[in-house]
Design an enzyme around this catalytic site. Structure first.
Site, PDB file in Angstrom:
ATOM      1  CG  ASP A 195      -3.651  36.300 -11.034  1.00 43.66           C
ATOM      2  OD1 ASP A 195      -3.920  35.132 -11.348  1.00 43.66           O
ATOM      3  OD2 ASP A 195      -3.998  36.812  -9.953  1.00 43.66           O
ATOM      4  NE  ARG A 219      -3.225   0.612  -0.680  1.00 43.95           N
ATOM      5  CZ  ARG A 219      -3.675   0.728  -1.915  1.00 43.95           C
ATOM      6  NH1 ARG A 219      -3.448   1.832  -2.620  1.00 43.95           N
ATOM      7  NH2 ARG A 219      -4.339  -0.273  -2.471  1.00 43.95           N
ATOM      8  CD  GLU A 252      -0.545  38.309  -8.606  1.00 42.71           C
ATOM      9  OE1 GLU A 252      -0.692  37.108  -8.379  1.00 42.71           O
ATOM     10  OE2 GLU A 252      -0.896  39.212  -7.809  1.00 42.71           O
ATOM     11  CE  LYS A 266      -2.509  28.282  -6.028  1.00 44.50           C
ATOM     12  NZ  LYS A 266      -3.590  28.779  -6.900  1.00 44.50           N
ATOM     13  CE  LYS A 303       2.047  34.931  -5.702  1.00 39.82           C
ATOM     14  NZ  LYS A 303       1.276  33.779  -5.182  1.00 39.82           N
TER      15      LYS A 303
END
Length: 292
Positions: A227, A110, A206, A145, A177
């Site tokens: 963005d 597993r 950004e 992320k 940003k």
């Protein structure tokens, strides 16, 4: 496929943590396997694809079973890797063959599958994006992320699927940003501060409008993150930035899906960054079957 640079040290750390979790610690035990399988029993097993997809993370297979054998104090299982990372798979394909201690195989089953299914799912999803962008001149990128503790492996899986890694963390690329601009007082102040303190670190800014993009180029930025722009706004921004004559890399991000990926790529951007590659890819179903 060229060398994808499998992060073996990071993978081994993940394997050990996962086995500790499953067994109850470094000296833990699989109560079912230890009770039902004699130590001397040996078996042959296949790791098999249960769905079509792209393989990612196959070097994890021997890492898992070597670590299990070490913990049990027995001879390592022989792991023959039948396929390579980046290979396309169809249901039923055998990706690895194992020969040796049945206890080792069942204890590690597993843990191996959890990692291999996850990474192959990311590789499969990334390949869909890479194929959608083929011929446009744009490349799909990942983001930060990622699952905590799995970043190196998940980004490896993106490479296996035909994507490109953006930055590995907060340390290797500066990303200015909106909050940085506000806290520093202005875009120019934020950019100058990063350049002064970390002159050798790449800087990305950004932007959300054409005006911001041109301002960024004006202060020296050569890598822009566009963005949440519409396709039309992005096209206008790309044209305006290209018209400056400066060599600027442009990346689109925010709300991108496979349905619109090609439209965004055809605006002339260099990259599309997609957080979903690592935070939302479904696993690729693989299984381990004893065959003798």
């Amino acid at each position: 496929m060229t060398d994808l640079h499998f992060p073996e040290d990071a993978a081994l750390a993940v394997v050990r943590t996962a086995l500790d979790e499953d067994l109850g610690g470094p000296d833990g035990v699989d109560v079912t396997t230890s009770a039902t399988i004699p130590p001397e029993q040996v078996s042959r097993a296949h790791v098999v694809a249960r769905a079509d997809g792209v393989l990612g993370g196959i070097p994890v297979v021997p890492l898992v079973f070597d670590e299990v054998a070490r913990r049990l104090g027995v001879e390592p299982v022989r792991a023959t890797l039948e396929r390579a990372d980046g290979d396309g798979l169809v249901r039923g394909d055998v990706v690895a063959t194992l020969e040796g201690s049945t206890q080792v195989v069942l204890v590690g089953e597993r843990t191996m599958l959890n990692i291999l299914c996850r990474l192959s799912g990311i590789a499969t999803h990334t390949r869909q994006w890479a194929e959608r962008l083929e011929g446009t001149g744009a490349t799909v990128l990942d983001t930060r992320k990622t699952t905590p503790g799995l970043r190196a492996l998940e980004k490896y899986a993106v490479r296996a699927g035909g994507g490109t890694n953006k930055r590995m963390g907060l340390h290797d690329v500066a990303m200015i940003k909106d909050n940085h601009k506000l806290a520093a007082g202005s875009l120019a102040a934020a950019y100058s501060a990063v350049r002064a303190k970390y002159p050798d670190v790449p800087v990305q800014v950004e932007v959300t409008t054409t005006e911001e993009a041109l301002e960024s180029v004006g202060v020296g930025a050569r890598f822009l993150l566009c963005d949440n722009m519409s396709v039309e706004l992005l096209r206008q921004t790309v044209e305006a930035v290209r018209a400056t004559g400066e060599a600027v890399e442009l990346e689109a991000t925010g709300g991108l899906t496979l349905d619109v990926a090609r439209d965004y790529a055809l605006t002339g951007v260099d990259y599309l960054s997609v957080g979903g590659l690592t935070h939302s890819s479904p696993i690729l179903d693989l299984a381990l079957d004893l065959v003798g």
